[in-house]
Design a protein around this motif. Structure first.
Motif, PDB file in Angstrom:
ATOM      1  N   ALA A 167      -4.483   4.353  14.264  1.00 46.16           N
ATOM      2  CA  ALA A 167      -4.009   5.710  13.949  1.00 46.16           C
ATOM      3  C   ALA A 167      -3.052   6.220  15.023  1.00 46.16           C
ATOM      4  O   ALA A 167      -3.330   6.098  16.221  1.00 46.16           O
ATOM      5  CB  ALA A 167      -5.194   6.651  13.803  1.00 46.16           C
ATOM      6  N   LYS A 168      -1.939   6.794  14.591  1.00 46.64           N
ATOM      7  CA  LYS A 168      -0.901   7.237  15.513  1.00 46.64           C
ATOM      8  C   LYS A 168      -1.044   8.695  15.931  1.00 46.64           C
ATOM      9  O   LYS A 168      -0.461   9.116  16.930  1.00 46.64           O
ATOM     10  CB  LYS A 168       0.478   7.020  14.873  1.00 46.64           C
ATOM     11  N   LEU A 169      -1.780   9.472  15.151  1.00 43.46           N
ATOM     12  CA  LEU A 169      -1.929  10.896  15.442  1.00 43.46           C
ATOM     13  C   LEU A 169      -3.356  11.208  15.871  1.00 43.46           C
ATOM     14  O   LEU A 169      -4.287  10.463  15.574  1.00 43.46           O
ATOM     15  CB  LEU A 169      -1.577  11.740  14.207  1.00 43.46           C
ATOM     16  N   GLU A 170      -3.525  12.313  16.554  1.00 41.42           N
ATOM     17  CA  GLU A 170      -4.872  12.756  16.947  1.00 41.42           C
ATOM     18  C   GLU A 170      -5.486  13.666  15.896  1.00 41.42           C
ATOM     19  O   GLU A 170      -6.693  13.898  15.890  1.00 41.42           O
ATOM     20  CB  GLU A 170      -4.807  13.474  18.296  1.00 41.42           C
ATOM     21  N   ASP A 171      -4.632  14.203  15.012  1.00 44.02           N
ATOM     22  CA  ASP A 171      -5.114  15.139  14.002  1.00 44.02           C
ATOM     23  C   ASP A 171      -4.313  14.934  12.710  1.00 44.02           C
ATOM     24  O   ASP A 171      -3.093  14.791  12.753  1.00 44.02           O
ATOM     25  CB  ASP A 171      -4.952  16.579  14.504  1.00 44.02           C
ATOM     26  N   PRO A 217       0.831  -1.208   0.000  1.00 43.16           N
ATOM     27  CA  PRO A 217       0.000   0.000   0.000  1.00 43.16           C
ATOM     28  C   PRO A 217       0.867   1.261   0.000  1.00 43.16           C
ATOM     29  O   PRO A 217       2.032   1.206   0.396  1.00 43.16           O
ATOM     30  CB  PRO A 217      -0.767  -0.109   1.315  1.00 43.16           C
ATOM     31  N   TYR A 218       0.264   2.359  -0.447  1.00 43.29           N
ATOM     32  CA  TYR A 218       0.998   3.615  -0.362  1.00 43.29           C
ATOM     33  C   TYR A 218       1.058   4.056   1.105  1.00 43.29           C
ATOM     34  O   TYR A 218       0.031   4.178   1.763  1.00 43.29           O
ATOM     35  CB  TYR A 218       0.335   4.721  -1.193  1.00 43.29           C
ATOM     36  N   LYS A 219       2.260   4.287   1.606  1.00 41.08           N
ATOM     37  CA  LYS A 219       2.440   4.864   2.930  1.00 41.08           C
ATOM     38  C   LYS A 219       3.793   5.547   2.973  1.00 41.08           C
ATOM     39  O   LYS A 219       4.684   5.238   2.175  1.00 41.08           O
ATOM     40  CB  LYS A 219       2.314   3.827   4.043  1.00 41.08           C
ATOM     41  N   ASN A 220       3.945   6.476   3.897  1.00 37.34           N
ATOM     42  CA  ASN A 220       5.177   7.258   3.963  1.00 37.34           C
ATOM     43  C   ASN A 220       5.302   7.819   5.385  1.00 37.34           C
ATOM     44  O   ASN A 220       5.047   8.994   5.624  1.00 37.34           O
ATOM     45  CB  ASN A 220       5.130   8.382   2.929  1.00 37.34           C
ATOM     46  N   GLU A 221       5.675   6.957   6.315  1.00 40.25           N
ATOM     47  CA  GLU A 221       5.731   7.356   7.717  1.00 40.25           C
ATOM     48  C   GLU A 221       7.095   7.969   8.038  1.00 40.25           C
ATOM     49  O   GLU A 221       8.022   7.293   8.465  1.00 40.25           O
ATOM     50  CB  GLU A 221       5.413   6.156   8.611  1.00 40.25           C
ATOM     51  N   THR A 222       7.180   9.263   7.821  1.00 40.79           N
ATOM     52  CA  THR A 222       8.411  10.016   8.063  1.00 40.79           C
ATOM     53  C   THR A 222       8.289  10.773   9.382  1.00 40.79           C
ATOM     54  O   THR A 222       7.258  10.713  10.067  1.00 40.79           O
ATOM     55  CB  THR A 222       8.648  11.026   6.938  1.00 40.79           C
ATOM     56  N   SER A 223       9.306  11.520   9.712  1.00 38.90           N
ATOM     57  CA  SER A 223       9.256  12.372  10.904  1.00 38.90           C
ATOM     58  C   SER A 223       8.658  13.736  10.587  1.00 38.90           C
ATOM     59  O   SER A 223       8.407  14.543  11.473  1.00 38.90           O
ATOM     60  CB  SER A 223      10.665  12.548  11.487  1.00 38.90           C
ATOM     61  N   ASP A 224       8.426  14.001   9.305  1.00 40.58           N
ATOM     62  CA  ASP A 224       7.872  15.284   8.857  1.00 40.58           C
ATOM     63  C   ASP A 224       6.356  15.162   8.746  1.00 40.58           C
ATOM     64  O   ASP A 224       5.842  14.553   7.808  1.00 40.58           O
ATOM     65  CB  ASP A 224       8.484  15.650   7.508  1.00 40.58           C
ATOM     66  N   ARG A 225       5.653  15.720   9.684  1.00 44.23           N
ATOM     67  CA  ARG A 225       4.194  15.558   9.728  1.00 44.23           C
ATOM     68  C   ARG A 225       3.442  16.841   9.396  1.00 44.23           C
ATOM     69  O   ARG A 225       2.295  17.018   9.792  1.00 44.23           O
ATOM     70  CB  ARG A 225       3.792  15.035  11.115  1.00 44.23           C
ATOM     71  N   ARG A 226       4.079  17.710   8.622  1.00 43.98           N
ATOM     72  CA  ARG A 226       3.425  18.985   8.271  1.00 43.98           C
ATOM     73  C   ARG A 226       2.135  18.771   7.477  1.00 43.98           C
ATOM     74  O   ARG A 226       1.144  19.445   7.699  1.00 43.98           O
ATOM     75  CB  ARG A 226       4.392  19.858   7.459  1.00 43.98           C
ATOM     76  N   VAL A 227       2.168  17.844   6.514  1.00 47.84           N
ATOM     77  CA  VAL A 227       0.972  17.500   5.734  1.00 47.84           C
ATOM     78  C   VAL A 227       0.765  15.995   5.888  1.00 47.84           C
ATOM     79  O   VAL A 227       1.453  15.197   5.246  1.00 47.84           O
ATOM     80  CB  VAL A 227       1.117  17.881   4.252  1.00 47.84           C
ATOM     81  N   SER A 228      -0.146  15.616   6.748  1.00 46.27           N
ATOM     82  CA  SER A 228      -0.300  14.212   7.136  1.00 46.27           C
ATOM     83  C   SER A 228      -1.556  13.592   6.546  1.00 46.27           C
ATOM     84  O   SER A 228      -2.576  14.257   6.371  1.00 46.27           O
ATOM     85  CB  SER A 228      -0.323  14.096   8.664  1.00 46.27           C
ATOM     86  N   MET A 229      -1.466  12.296   6.269  1.00 48.15           N
ATOM     87  CA  MET A 229      -2.601  11.548   5.722  1.00 48.15           C
ATOM     88  C   MET A 229      -2.815  10.258   6.503  1.00 48.15           C
ATOM     89  O   MET A 229      -1.858   9.627   6.947  1.00 48.15           O
ATOM     90  CB  MET A 229      -2.344  11.170   4.257  1.00 48.15           C
ATOM     91  N   LEU A 230      -4.088   9.885   6.624  1.00 46.35           N
ATOM     92  CA  LEU A 230      -4.477   8.592   7.186  1.00 46.35           C
ATOM     93  C   LEU A 230      -5.346   7.907   6.145  1.00 46.35           C
ATOM     94  O   LEU A 230      -6.320   8.500   5.665  1.00 46.35           O
ATOM     95  CB  LEU A 230      -5.245   8.777   8.491  1.00 46.35           C
ATOM     96  N   ALA A 282       2.270   9.708   5.671  1.00 47.91           N
ATOM     97  CA  ALA A 282       1.041   8.954   5.385  1.00 47.91           C
ATOM     98  C   ALA A 282       1.049   7.605   6.075  1.00 47.91           C
ATOM     99  O   ALA A 282       2.006   6.839   5.938  1.00 47.91           O
ATOM    100  CB  ALA A 282       0.877   8.758   3.878  1.00 47.91           C
ATOM    101  N   GLU A 283      -0.006   7.328   6.815  1.00 41.10           N
ATOM    102  CA  GLU A 283      -0.237   6.010   7.403  1.00 41.10           C
ATOM    103  C   GLU A 283      -1.318   5.315   6.584  1.00 41.10           C
ATOM    104  O   GLU A 283      -2.303   5.953   6.206  1.00 41.10           O
ATOM    105  CB  GLU A 283      -0.736   6.139   8.843  1.00 41.10           C
ATOM    106  N   ASN A 284      -1.154   4.025   6.325  1.00 42.86           N
ATOM    107  CA  ASN A 284      -2.148   3.288   5.562  1.00 42.86           C
ATOM    108  C   ASN A 284      -2.427   1.956   6.252  1.00 42.86           C
ATOM    109  O   ASN A 284      -1.553   1.098   6.348  1.00 42.86           O
ATOM    110  CB  ASN A 284      -1.657   3.048   4.127  1.00 42.86           C
TER     111      ASN A 284
END
Length: 196
Positions: free
Chosen positions: A66-70, A1-14, A46-48
């Motif tokens: 989900a790892k983030l609240e927002d 799946p597409y995912k991209n779990e980096t330390s940069d969370r400026r533009v985040s996707m779930l 991005a988390e998938n």
């Protein structure tokens, strides 16, 4: 799946859902709907948690991962496997509504279900009209649920005479005759962009 779990969370996707959120049928993850959305919005993270075969009932468990609240964006693609099993649209929309109340917050949340399961060449011709009828019921019920929750609903359905999946399945369906190909996901993304 597409995912991209980096330390940069400026533009985040779930990303949550079934095989279409996972990207089955795409030539590579970047050509899935999630991958195309990530590129469009310049997502940095991005988390998938999408899983092939997932049904509406599985969204609750996926939300729990989900790892983030927002998030900046949440993409949910679900319902096709419930349609294939001839489960009622209103019942599944109600079940989904209860689960989505527990979503993390997001700037924009998108909900999609299958465009038209009845266009899948995998299924015998006899079954296809029944799948199309039920799919339309899902579009209606999910759209109502999304509106009540303040979520953007993306309706992927096109009438048979206008549907590229029906007219050119060799281009827009993957070799399995069920999932979109990379070109199929591109068409779905055009619909998503209109809502985006």
């Amino acid at each position: 799946p597409y995912k991209n779990e980096t330390s940069d969370r400026r533009v985040s996707m779930l990303i949550l859902g079934d095989s279409t959120a996972f990207g089955v049928g795409a030539s590579n993850p970047e050509e899935s709907l999630a991958g195309r959305l990530a590129k469009e919005v310049s997502a940095t993270y991005a988390e998938n948690y999408a899983v092939s075969g997932a049904q509406v009932r599985d969204i609750k468990r996926q939300i729990g991962y989900a790892k983030l609240e927002d998030y900046s964006f949440i993409l949910i693609q679900i319902g096709a496997n419930d349609i294939i099993r001839f489960r009622g649209a209103k019942e599944k929309a109600g079940e989904l509504s209860l689960m989505l109340k527990n979503l993390p917050t997001a700037n924009k949340t998108f909900l999609l279900t299958a465009g038209n399961v009845g266009a899948a060449t995998l299924f015998p011709l006899l079954f296809r009209p029944f799948y199309t009828k039920l799919n339309l019921e899902y579009h209606e019920a999910f759209a109502i649920a999304a509106k009540e929750l303040g979520i953007k609903y993306v309706n992927l359905y096109k009438p048979k005479e206008e549907d590229p999946f029906v007219k050119n399945p060799e281009i827009y369906l993957a070799k399995d005759g069920l999932h979109p190909s990379s070109e199929g996901y591109r068409l779905w993304f055009e619909s998503l962009k209109q809502v985006l």
